[in-house]
Motif scaffolding. Sequence first.
Motif, PDB file in Angstrom:
ATOM      1  N   LEU A  28       0.835  -1.201   0.000  1.00 25.90           N
ATOM      2  CA  LEU A  28       0.000   0.000   0.000  1.00 25.90           C
ATOM      3  C   LEU A  28       0.867   1.246   0.000  1.00 25.90           C
ATOM      4  CD1 LEU A  28      -2.968  -0.930   2.357  1.00 25.90           C
ATOM      5  CD2 LEU A  28      -2.918  -0.842  -0.130  1.00 25.90           C
ATOM      6  N   ARG A  29       2.061   1.169   0.608  1.00 21.30           N
ATOM      7  CA  ARG A  29       2.963   2.328   0.587  1.00 21.30           C
ATOM      8  C   ARG A  29       3.305   2.709  -0.857  1.00 21.30           C
ATOM      9  NH1 ARG A  29       6.396   4.284   4.207  1.00 21.30           N
ATOM     10  NH2 ARG A  29       5.990   3.844   6.390  1.00 21.30           N
ATOM     11  N   LEU A  30       3.645   1.704  -1.674  1.00 20.49           N
ATOM     12  CA  LEU A  30       3.990   1.998  -3.069  1.00 20.49           C
ATOM     13  C   LEU A  30       2.754   2.422  -3.858  1.00 20.49           C
ATOM     14  CD1 LEU A  30       6.581  -0.825  -3.833  1.00 20.49           C
ATOM     15  CD2 LEU A  30       7.008   1.558  -3.201  1.00 20.49           C
ATOM     16  N   LYS A  31       1.634   1.771  -3.598  1.00 21.05           N
ATOM     17  CA  LYS A  31       0.386   2.111  -4.298  1.00 21.05           C
ATOM     18  C   LYS A  31       0.026   3.577  -4.045  1.00 21.05           C
ATOM     19  CE  LYS A  31      -3.554   0.645  -6.334  1.00 21.05           C
ATOM     20  NZ  LYS A  31      -3.680  -0.094  -7.559  1.00 21.05           N
ATOM     21  N   PHE A  32       0.272   4.046  -2.804  1.00 21.72           N
ATOM     22  CA  PHE A  32      -0.043   5.432  -2.442  1.00 21.72           C
ATOM     23  C   PHE A  32       1.126   6.374  -2.716  1.00 21.72           C
ATOM     24  CE2 PHE A  32      -3.026   3.645   1.049  1.00 21.72           C
ATOM     25  CZ  PHE A  32      -3.968   3.338   0.092  1.00 21.72           C
ATOM     26  N   ARG A  33       2.165   5.860  -3.378  1.00 21.15           N
ATOM     27  CA  ARG A  33       3.347   6.651  -3.730  1.00 21.15           C
ATOM     28  C   ARG A  33       4.049   7.246  -2.505  1.00 21.15           C
ATOM     29  NH1 ARG A  33       1.795   5.515  -8.347  1.00 21.15           N
ATOM     30  NH2 ARG A  33       1.116   6.494 -10.200  1.00 21.15           N
ATOM     31  N   LEU A  34       4.192   6.401  -1.476  1.00 18.90           N
ATOM     32  CA  LEU A  34       4.930   6.773  -0.269  1.00 18.90           C
ATOM     33  C   LEU A  34       6.307   6.121  -0.318  1.00 18.90           C
ATOM     34  CD1 LEU A  34       2.036   6.143   2.286  1.00 18.90           C
ATOM     35  CD2 LEU A  34       2.773   8.348   1.387  1.00 18.90           C
TER      36      LEU A  34
END
Length: 148
Positions: free
Chosen positions: A64-70
């Motif tokens: 989810l971190r990558l999906k949310f561009r974090l």
Amino acid sequence: MEENNNQEVIQYIVAKIGHEQYGVNIQHVHNIERMLRITRVPKAPYYIKGVVNLRGDIIPVMSLRLKFRLDPDEYTNDTRIIIVKIDGNPMGFIVDEVKEVINLTEDNIEKIAKDSSDEKNIYVQGVGKIGKELVTLLNIDGLINTND
């Protein structure tokens, strides 16, 4: 557990990603696992970390971190994979920590104004209020079924 006005109580699992809290509707949650060994999959989207073998089931796992561009995931003892099922298809979400289960009624949920130009709105169905704290409520269907 009765709430006033006989409103339906919806339970959410609260997970932390960075400093933010996100809620996952408990109806979609199959189980919560400690970090498992993830096998990379060639040509998968950037946010798919790979697959895990969970008791014989091969389940794709999304960051989810990558999906949310974090920032990329940093695995700790608190890192968990939340296994959800939509239409019978399992998917794992990596979160920094699973905190608690909360009960919300419609009075505690602010709907998000849908702005089609903001892709994050596909992933969010509202914001839950627990006292002074806010929890972003995830739209699991939108997370799994977006093509980006």
